[in-house]
Design a protein around this motif. Structure first.
Motif, PDB file in Angstrom:
ATOM      1  N   VAL A  49      66.396   4.637  31.787  1.00  9.82           N
ATOM      2  CA  VAL A  49      65.284   4.793  30.850  1.00  9.82           C
ATOM      3  C   VAL A  49      64.927   6.249  30.573  1.00  9.82           C
ATOM      4  O   VAL A  49      64.425   6.566  29.513  1.00  9.82           O
ATOM      5  N   ASP A  50      65.227   7.153  31.500  1.00  9.91           N
ATOM      6  CA  ASP A  50      64.758   8.529  31.358  1.00  9.91           C
ATOM      7  C   ASP A  50      65.862   9.546  31.070  1.00  9.91           C
ATOM      8  O   ASP A  50      65.627  10.744  31.148  1.00  9.91           O
ATOM      9  N   ASP A  51      67.056   9.113  30.711  1.00 12.25           N
ATOM     10  CA  ASP A  51      68.144  10.082  30.530  1.00 12.25           C
ATOM     11  C   ASP A  51      69.004   9.814  29.290  1.00 12.25           C
ATOM     12  O   ASP A  51      70.219   9.937  29.336  1.00 12.25           O
ATOM     13  N   VAL A  52      68.371   9.513  28.190  1.00 11.49           N
ATOM     14  CA  VAL A  52      69.089   9.209  26.955  1.00 11.49           C
ATOM     15  C   VAL A  52      70.017  10.357  26.555  1.00 11.49           C
ATOM     16  O   VAL A  52      71.158  10.137  26.139  1.00 11.49           O
ATOM     17  N   GLN A  53      69.581  11.598  26.701  1.00  8.29           N
ATOM     18  CA  GLN A  53      70.368  12.758  26.280  1.00  8.29           C
ATOM     19  C   GLN A  53      71.618  12.955  27.128  1.00  8.29           C
ATOM     20  O   GLN A  53      72.645  13.404  26.620  1.00  8.29           O
ATOM     21  N   ASN A  54      71.561  12.663  28.421  1.00  6.03           N
ATOM     22  CA  ASN A  54      72.689  12.929  29.319  1.00  6.03           C
ATOM     23  C   ASN A  54      73.622  11.744  29.527  1.00  6.03           C
ATOM     24  O   ASN A  54      74.738  11.930  29.997  1.00  6.03           O
ATOM     25  N   ALA A  55      73.197  10.547  29.213  1.00  8.70           N
ATOM     26  CA  ALA A  55      73.987   9.351  29.512  1.00  8.70           C
ATOM     27  C   ALA A  55      75.313   9.355  28.756  1.00  8.70           C
ATOM     28  O   ALA A  55      75.380   9.728  27.586  1.00  8.70           O
ATOM     29  N   THR A  56      76.374   8.978  29.458  1.00  8.35           N
ATOM     30  CA  THR A  56      77.694   8.870  28.847  1.00  8.35           C
ATOM     31  C   THR A  56      78.212   7.433  28.888  1.00  8.35           C
ATOM     32  O   THR A  56      79.300   7.156  28.391  1.00  8.35           O
ATOM     33  N   SER A  57      77.439   6.523  29.496  1.00  2.94           N
ATOM     34  CA  SER A  57      77.834   5.119  29.557  1.00  2.94           C
ATOM     35  C   SER A  57      76.590   4.243  29.584  1.00  2.94           C
ATOM     36  O   SER A  57      75.504   4.701  29.932  1.00  2.94           O
ATOM     37  N   ALA A  58      76.789   2.978  29.214  1.00  7.03           N
ATOM     38  CA  ALA A  58      75.675   2.033  29.211  1.00  7.03           C
ATOM     39  C   ALA A  58      76.188   0.642  29.530  1.00  7.03           C
ATOM     40  O   ALA A  58      77.241   0.228  29.033  1.00  7.03           O
ATOM     41  N   ALA A  59      75.443  -0.063  30.363  1.00 12.04           N
ATOM     42  CA  ALA A  59      75.765  -1.456  30.662  1.00 12.04           C
ATOM     43  C   ALA A  59      75.291  -2.289  29.477  1.00 12.04           C
ATOM     44  O   ALA A  59      74.141  -2.172  29.051  1.00 12.04           O
ATOM     45  N   ILE A  60      76.186  -3.100  28.927  1.00 10.53           N
ATOM     46  CA  ILE A  60      75.767  -3.935  27.806  1.00 10.53           C
ATOM     47  C   ILE A  60      75.545  -5.380  28.229  1.00 10.53           C
ATOM     48  O   ILE A  60      75.075  -6.186  27.455  1.00 10.53           O
ATOM     49  N   THR A  61      75.902  -5.687  29.471  1.00 12.39           N
ATOM     50  CA  THR A  61      75.530  -6.963  30.075  1.00 12.39           C
ATOM     51  C   THR A  61      75.061  -6.679  31.488  1.00 12.39           C
ATOM     52  O   THR A  61      75.473  -5.700  32.104  1.00 12.39           O
ATOM     53  N   ASN A  62      74.214  -7.502  31.983  1.00 11.56           N
ATOM     54  CA  ASN A  62      73.780  -7.383  33.370  1.00 11.56           C
ATOM     55  C   ASN A  62      74.472  -8.455  34.196  1.00 11.56           C
ATOM     56  O   ASN A  62      74.845  -9.505  33.677  1.00 11.56           O
ATOM     57  N   PRO A  63      74.644  -8.203  35.486  1.00  7.24           N
ATOM     58  CA  PRO A  63      75.290  -9.215  36.325  1.00  7.24           C
ATOM     59  C   PRO A  63      74.514 -10.531  36.274  1.00  7.24           C
ATOM     60  O   PRO A  63      73.284 -10.530  36.270  1.00  7.24           O
ATOM     61  N   PRO A  64      75.238 -11.654  36.220  1.00  6.91           N
ATOM     62  CA  PRO A  64      74.561 -12.952  36.138  1.00  6.91           C
ATOM     63  C   PRO A  64      73.990 -13.445  37.457  1.00  6.91           C
ATOM     64  O   PRO A  64      73.428 -14.528  37.511  1.00  6.91           O
ATOM     65  N   GLY A  65      74.117 -12.681  38.535  1.00  3.25           N
ATOM     66  CA  GLY A  65      73.578 -13.091  39.826  1.00  3.25           C
ATOM     67  C   GLY A  65      74.555 -13.856  40.685  1.00  3.25           C
ATOM     68  O   GLY A  65      74.160 -14.533  41.621  1.00  3.25           O
ATOM     69  N   LEU A  66      75.831 -13.753  40.390  1.00  2.00           N
ATOM     70  CA  LEU A  66      76.858 -14.434  41.180  1.00  2.00           C
ATOM     71  C   LEU A  66      77.384 -13.489  42.253  1.00  2.00           C
ATOM     72  O   LEU A  66      78.408 -12.853  42.098  1.00  2.00           O
ATOM     73  N   GLY A  67      76.669 -13.338  43.332  1.00  2.00           N
ATOM     74  CA  GLY A  67      77.081 -12.450  44.408  1.00  2.00           C
ATOM     75  C   GLY A  67      76.408 -11.088  44.310  1.00  2.00           C
ATOM     76  O   GLY A  67      75.597 -10.829  43.424  1.00  2.00           O
ATOM     77  N   ASN A  68      76.767 -10.214  45.241  1.00  2.00           N
ATOM     78  CA  ASN A  68      76.126  -8.900  45.354  1.00  2.00           C
ATOM     79  C   ASN A  68      77.002  -7.758  44.851  1.00  2.00           C
ATOM     80  O   ASN A  68      76.771  -6.614  45.190  1.00  2.00           O
ATOM     81  N   PHE A  69      78.032  -8.034  44.047  1.00  2.00           N
ATOM     82  CA  PHE A  69      78.992  -7.000  43.682  1.00  2.00           C
ATOM     83  C   PHE A  69      79.084  -6.788  42.170  1.00  2.00           C
ATOM     84  O   PHE A  69      80.133  -6.447  41.652  1.00  2.00           O
TER      85      PHE A  69
END
Length: 182
Positions: A49-69
């Protein structure tokens, strides 16, 4: 009955052998020498949320909660590639593509990306894809093609995690060995 048993036995042996022969082949002395070999450093800064200028990647999906990895998480990136470990060094290429976490019981990702070169030293692209078994010190991905200075190149990229600061930042040393050079 005997024919069915033979078929079953053949299928069983095939399945057992195909499951056990999954490790990478060790280099032998008879392997060809690469026609090009160079090392680059891949820098990834995950969007927050606080690094729009420096970010070089973005998650476009979040983990569905199937395990811890992070199973199922998909990340798109446009990361700088440098010839040294310094993130602020002049990039010699951009790594543009995606990776997704594809294992439920350990950290593992599958990468597909293009290295885009536009410098005085190199012009063109290298296309790279393969599994990144993150818990292994050194792992290989395939160079499956290229353009420009790397026209139709094939080879291996050896990944080694150089720095890992959680999900926020990581740096990977990429040892690129090309075996088909035109």
């Amino acid at each position: 009955m005997v024919g069915q048993m033979k078929s079953f036995l053949f299928l069983f042996i095939f399945l057992v052998l195909s499951k056990t022969v999954v490790s990478a082949r060790k280099p032998s002395k008879s392997q060809p020498k690469p026609c090009k070999n160079f090392v680059l450093y891949y820098h990834d800064i995950m969007f927050g949320v606080d690094d729009v200028q420096n970010a070089t990647s973005a998650a476009i999906t979040n983990p569905p909660g199937l395990g811890n990895f992070k199973f199922g998480k998909l990340v798109i990136f446009d990361d700088p590639m440098t010839i040294d470990k310094n993130f602020k060094s002049e990039p010699v290429a951009r790594a543009q593509g995606f990776y997704f976490y594809d294992m439920k019981n350990d950290y593992n990702a599958w990468f597909a990306y293009t290295l885009v070169f536009n410098s005085t030293q190199h012009k063109g692209t290298l296309n790279i894809m393969g599994a990144d078994l993150m818990m292994v010190k050194s792992r290989d991905l395939s160079v499956v093609g290229g353009t420009g200075d790397f026209f139709m190149s094939r080879g291996i990229v050896t990944f080694e995690t150089d720095t890992f600061e959680g999900a926020k930042y990581f740096r990977v040393k990429m040892d690129i060995k090309l075996y088909d050079c035109y």
